[in-house]
Motif scaffolding. Structure first.
Motif, PDB file in Angstrom:
ATOM      1  N   ALA A   1       0.831  -1.212   0.000  1.00  0.00           N
ATOM      2  CA  ALA A   1       0.000   0.000   0.000  1.00  0.00           C
ATOM      3  C   ALA A   1       0.866   1.263   0.000  1.00  0.00           C
ATOM      4  CB  ALA A   1      -0.930  -0.018   1.204  1.00  0.00           C
ATOM      5  N   ARG A   2       1.975   1.225   0.715  1.00  0.00           N
ATOM      6  CA  ARG A   2       2.851   2.393   0.800  1.00  0.00           C
ATOM      7  C   ARG A   2       3.509   2.682  -0.542  1.00  0.00           C
ATOM      8  NH1 ARG A   2       3.604   7.378   2.215  1.00  0.00           N
ATOM      9  NH2 ARG A   2       5.805   7.939   2.563  1.00  0.00           N
TER      10      ARG A   2
ATOM     11  N   GLU B   1       1.630   9.571  -5.913  1.00  0.00           N
ATOM     12  CA  GLU B   1       2.054  10.948  -5.611  1.00  0.00           C
ATOM     13  C   GLU B   1       3.048  11.459  -6.636  1.00  0.00           C
ATOM     14  OE1 GLU B   1       3.622  10.852  -1.686  1.00  0.00           O
ATOM     15  OE2 GLU B   1       1.646  10.754  -0.696  1.00  0.00           O
ATOM     16  N   ALA B   2       4.019  10.586  -7.028  1.00  0.00           N
ATOM     17  CA  ALA B   2       5.015  11.006  -8.007  1.00  0.00           C
ATOM     18  C   ALA B   2       4.357  11.251  -9.363  1.00  0.00           C
ATOM     19  CB  ALA B   2       6.096   9.938  -8.122  1.00  0.00           C
ATOM     20  N   ALA B   3       3.445  10.378  -9.764  1.00  0.00           N
ATOM     21  CA  ALA B   3       2.801  10.537 -11.064  1.00  0.00           C
ATOM     22  C   ALA B   3       1.903  11.765 -11.088  1.00  0.00           C
ATOM     23  CB  ALA B   3       1.986   9.293 -11.387  1.00  0.00           C
ATOM     24  N   ALA B   4       1.206  12.022  -9.987  1.00  0.00           N
ATOM     25  CA  ALA B   4       0.293  13.170  -9.924  1.00  0.00           C
ATOM     26  C   ALA B   4       1.040  14.494  -9.943  1.00  0.00           C
ATOM     27  CB  ALA B   4      -0.569  13.082  -8.677  1.00  0.00           C
ATOM     28  N   SER B   5       2.334  14.476  -9.583  1.00  0.00           N
ATOM     29  CA  SER B   5       3.122  15.713  -9.547  1.00  0.00           C
ATOM     30  C   SER B   5       3.452  16.230 -10.943  1.00  0.00           C
ATOM     31  CB  SER B   5       4.420  15.489  -8.772  1.00  0.00           C
ATOM     32  OG  SER B   5       5.298  14.646  -9.513  1.00  0.00           O
ATOM     33  N   GLY B   6       3.397  15.353 -11.937  1.00  0.00           N
ATOM     34  CA  GLY B   6       3.739  15.760 -13.296  1.00  0.00           C
ATOM     35  C   GLY B   6       5.232  15.746 -13.553  1.00  0.00           C
ATOM     36  N   ASP B   7       6.050  15.406 -12.543  1.00  0.00           N
ATOM     37  CA  ASP B   7       7.502  15.377 -12.691  1.00  0.00           C
ATOM     38  C   ASP B   7       7.949  13.901 -12.736  1.00  0.00           C
ATOM     39  OD1 ASP B   7      10.199  15.710 -12.703  1.00  0.00           O
ATOM     40  OD2 ASP B   7      10.327  16.706 -10.747  1.00  0.00           O
ATOM     41  N   ILE B   8       8.328  13.458 -13.899  1.00  0.00           N
ATOM     42  CA  ILE B   8       8.673  12.057 -14.047  1.00  0.00           C
ATOM     43  C   ILE B   8       9.933  11.679 -13.280  1.00  0.00           C
ATOM     44  CG2 ILE B   8      10.084  12.309 -16.119  1.00  0.00           C
ATOM     45  CD1 ILE B   8       8.649   9.747 -17.193  1.00  0.00           C
TER      46      ILE B   8
ATOM     47  N   ARG C   1      10.515  12.158 -10.321  1.00  0.00           N
ATOM     48  CA  ARG C   1      10.153  11.693  -8.974  1.00  0.00           C
ATOM     49  C   ARG C   1       9.946  10.173  -8.933  1.00  0.00           C
ATOM     50  NH1 ARG C   1       5.836  15.446  -5.914  1.00  0.00           N
ATOM     51  NH2 ARG C   1       6.244  13.743  -4.415  1.00  0.00           N
ATOM     52  N   LEU C   2       9.915   9.572 -10.098  1.00  0.00           N
ATOM     53  CA  LEU C   2       9.821   8.112 -10.133  1.00  0.00           C
ATOM     54  C   LEU C   2      11.180   7.440  -9.953  1.00  0.00           C
ATOM     55  CD1 LEU C   2       7.394   7.484 -13.153  1.00  0.00           C
ATOM     56  CD2 LEU C   2       6.842   7.433 -10.709  1.00  0.00           C
ATOM     57  N   ARG C   3      12.259   8.178 -10.199  1.00  0.00           N
ATOM     58  CA  ARG C   3      13.585   7.563 -10.197  1.00  0.00           C
ATOM     59  C   ARG C   3      13.904   6.822  -8.902  1.00  0.00           C
ATOM     60  NH1 ARG C   3      17.670   8.093 -13.611  1.00  0.00           N
ATOM     61  NH2 ARG C   3      16.739   9.929 -14.630  1.00  0.00           N
ATOM     62  N   PRO C   4      13.769   7.473  -7.702  1.00  0.00           N
ATOM     63  CA  PRO C   4      14.114   6.746  -6.487  1.00  0.00           C
ATOM     64  C   PRO C   4      13.222   5.532  -6.223  1.00  0.00           C
ATOM     65  CG  PRO C   4      13.046   8.821  -5.939  1.00  0.00           C
ATOM     66  CD  PRO C   4      13.313   8.842  -7.401  1.00  0.00           C
ATOM     67  N   LEU C   5      12.037   5.524  -6.777  1.00  0.00           N
ATOM     68  CA  LEU C   5      11.110   4.398  -6.585  1.00  0.00           C
ATOM     69  C   LEU C   5      11.442   3.217  -7.504  1.00  0.00           C
ATOM     70  CD1 LEU C   5       7.759   6.420  -6.418  1.00  0.00           C
ATOM     71  CD2 LEU C   5       9.281   5.764  -4.530  1.00  0.00           C
ATOM     72  N   LEU C   6      12.114   3.510  -8.621  1.00  0.00           N
ATOM     73  CA  LEU C   6      12.445   2.458  -9.578  1.00  0.00           C
ATOM     74  C   LEU C   6      13.636   1.609  -9.129  1.00  0.00           C
ATOM     75  CD1 LEU C   6      12.001   4.491 -12.893  1.00  0.00           C
ATOM     76  CD2 LEU C   6      10.503   2.713 -11.992  1.00  0.00           C
ATOM     77  N   GLY C   7      14.433   2.137  -8.197  1.00  0.00           N
ATOM     78  CA  GLY C   7      15.570   1.367  -7.688  1.00  0.00           C
ATOM     79  C   GLY C   7      16.723   1.305  -8.670  1.00  0.00           C
ATOM     80  N   LYS C   8      17.804   0.576  -8.237  1.00  0.00           N
ATOM     81  CA  LYS C   8      19.009   0.431  -9.061  1.00  0.00           C
ATOM     82  C   LYS C   8      19.535  -1.000  -8.984  1.00  0.00           C
ATOM     83  CE  LYS C   8      20.609   5.216  -8.423  1.00  0.00           C
ATOM     84  NZ  LYS C   8      21.731   6.078  -7.951  1.00  0.00           N
ATOM     85  N   GLY C   9      20.365  -1.335  -9.956  1.00  0.00           N
ATOM     86  CA  GLY C   9      21.020  -2.641  -9.930  1.00  0.00           C
ATOM     87  C   GLY C   9      20.035  -3.795  -9.996  1.00  0.00           C
ATOM     88  N   PRO C  10      20.333  -4.853  -9.204  1.00  0.00           N
ATOM     89  CA  PRO C  10      19.459  -6.032  -9.252  1.00  0.00           C
ATOM     90  C   PRO C  10      18.052  -5.762  -8.730  1.00  0.00           C
ATOM     91  CG  PRO C  10      21.061  -6.236  -7.475  1.00  0.00           C
ATOM     92  CD  PRO C  10      21.465  -5.036  -8.263  1.00  0.00           C
TER      93      PRO C  10
ATOM     94  N   GLU D   1       2.343  11.925 -20.503  1.00  0.00           N
ATOM     95  CA  GLU D   1       1.373  10.896 -20.898  1.00  0.00           C
ATOM     96  C   GLU D   1       1.613   9.588 -20.120  1.00  0.00           C
ATOM     97  OE1 GLU D   1      -0.445   9.152 -25.049  1.00  0.00           O
ATOM     98  OE2 GLU D   1       1.754   9.201 -24.820  1.00  0.00           O
ATOM     99  N   ILE D   2       2.861   9.224 -19.945  1.00  0.00           N
ATOM    100  CA  ILE D   2       3.172   7.994 -19.207  1.00  0.00           C
ATOM    101  C   ILE D   2       2.728   8.127 -17.752  1.00  0.00           C
ATOM    102  CG2 ILE D   2       5.090   6.675 -18.234  1.00  0.00           C
ATOM    103  CD1 ILE D   2       4.480   5.806 -21.015  1.00  0.00           C
ATOM    104  N   LEU D   3       2.904   9.304 -17.176  1.00  0.00           N
ATOM    105  CA  LEU D   3       2.470   9.502 -15.791  1.00  0.00           C
ATOM    106  C   LEU D   3       0.946   9.374 -15.674  1.00  0.00           C
ATOM    107  CD1 LEU D   3       4.767  12.520 -14.751  1.00  0.00           C
ATOM    108  CD2 LEU D   3       5.071  10.079 -14.247  1.00  0.00           C
ATOM    109  N   ALA D   4       0.228   9.875 -16.659  1.00  0.00           N
ATOM    110  CA  ALA D   4      -1.235   9.786 -16.650  1.00  0.00           C
ATOM    111  C   ALA D   4      -1.668   8.319 -16.774  1.00  0.00           C
ATOM    112  CB  ALA D   4      -1.805  10.631 -17.796  1.00  0.00           C
ATOM    113  N   ILE D   5      -0.994   7.579 -17.636  1.00  0.00           N
ATOM    114  CA  ILE D   5      -1.309   6.140 -17.779  1.00  0.00           C
ATOM    115  C   ILE D   5      -1.047   5.419 -16.468  1.00  0.00           C
ATOM    116  CG2 ILE D   5      -0.567   4.004 -18.885  1.00  0.00           C
ATOM    117  CD1 ILE D   5      -0.035   5.662 -21.438  1.00  0.00           C
ATOM    118  N   LEU D   6       0.047   5.772 -15.789  1.00  0.00           N
ATOM    119  CA  LEU D   6       0.388   5.133 -14.509  1.00  0.00           C
ATOM    120  C   LEU D   6      -0.702   5.385 -13.471  1.00  0.00           C
ATOM    121  CD1 LEU D   6       2.556   3.476 -13.104  1.00  0.00           C
ATOM    122  CD2 LEU D   6       3.784   5.609 -12.603  1.00  0.00           C
ATOM    123  N   LEU D   7      -1.213   6.592 -13.431  1.00  0.00           N
ATOM    124  CA  LEU D   7      -2.293   6.905 -12.495  1.00  0.00           C
ATOM    125  C   LEU D   7      -3.562   6.122 -12.829  1.00  0.00           C
ATOM    126  CD1 LEU D   7      -2.003  10.803 -12.004  1.00  0.00           C
ATOM    127  CD2 LEU D   7      -1.686   9.018 -10.273  1.00  0.00           C
TER     128      LEU D   7
END
Length: 263
Positions: free
Chosen positions: A124-125, A132-139, A141-150, A179-185
């Motif tokens: 849920a978190r 929240e990141a998608a609603a901001s319109g700033d893509i 903001r997704l970077r830290p949520l996508l993670g890195k490496g494995p 557009e991608i942020l809108a699809i994500l929402l």
């Protein structure tokens, strides 16, 4: 005197001798003749009774006993070889049993979930942070949520060390990735399902269309789907055989597993 007695007794003796001879000849005529073997005391074969001329039932011949051979070792019953189940199956498979390449595996009923409060807190978190990141319109903001490496989220079009945010921007109809942020929402606003429960691949997936047959969708569910895609997109999905638009997957520990399009 003695001469007269002799003369009287002579005829009597002659008569006696004649009677004795007759008796002997009569006995010889009615007595069976004895063979030489009988006279010598040898045993005689027992004569075989011949059936009467009118008797239809003849005595069956007695079978001569068959000489038994040497005793053989006790033999075990022969074992009948059983056919190989794999070979037998392939040989006897019927048209109804034969699998076809176009026939999908039968899946059980899909449980559509809508109450986010009943899913694990980490899931849920993460969903809330993505919204929240998608609603901001700033893509970005997704970077830290996508993670890195494995632990990096699987993103459509990303292979190797490519930047997932840059790839998402390139997939958007605009240069900023709005557009991608809108699809994500829109995807995260639908119902969802739990897949691969109890396995390392267990995840909560949005939207639920991804796990349902398009032919099984109800009228209200089609309305939900048409909020994400057009009628033309839906026709393409029917031809493809399943939902193939964007979907999101979050694991029970809160890791954002994927954001991909396709089957």
């Amino acid at each position: 005197m003695s001469r007269n007695l002799a003369n009287r007794t002579l005829p009597v003796r002659l008569a006696t001798l004649l009677l004795a001879g007759v008796a002997l000849s009569t006995q010889a005529a009615f007595s069976p003749a004895f063979a030489l073997s009988e006279l010598q005391g040898a045993p005689q074969p027992v004569p075989t009774e011949q059936p009467a001329a009118g008797d239809q039932k003849a005595t069956p011949p007695v079978a001569e006993p068959i000489a038994e051979g040497p005793e053989e070792e006790e033999k075990l019953p022969l074992e009948i070889p059983m056919p190989d189940p794999l070979i037998n199956k392939s040989a006897t498979v019927t048209k109804d049993e034969a699998p076809t390449a176009d026939e999908p595996e039968t899946a059980g009923p899909v449980e559509v979930l809508t109450d986010v409060s009943k899913i694990p807190a980490p899931v849920a978190r993460m969903r809330e942070l993505i919204v929240e990141a998608a609603a901001s319109g700033d893509i970005e903001r997704l970077r830290p949520l996508l993670g890195k490496g494995p632990n990096q989220t699987q993103v459509t079009g990303v292979t190797g060390d490519e930047d997932p945010v840059a790839i998402l921007k390139s997939l958007s109809g605009d240069q900023e990735g709005v557009e991608i942020l809108a699809i994500l929402l829109d995807v995260l606003s639908t119902g969802f399902v739990l897949v691969d429960k109890g396995t390392p691949q267990e995840a909560y997936v949005w939207p639920y269309f991804a796990e349902k047959k398009l032919s099984s969708l109800t009228a209200p569910e089609k309305v939900d789907l048409f909020r994400l895609v057009t009628a033309g997109d839906f026709a393409d999905m029917e031809e493809f055989g399943s939902y193939n638009f964007y979907r999101v997957g979050i694991m029970p520990d809160g890791k954002w597993k994927f954001f991909i399009a396709g089957d």
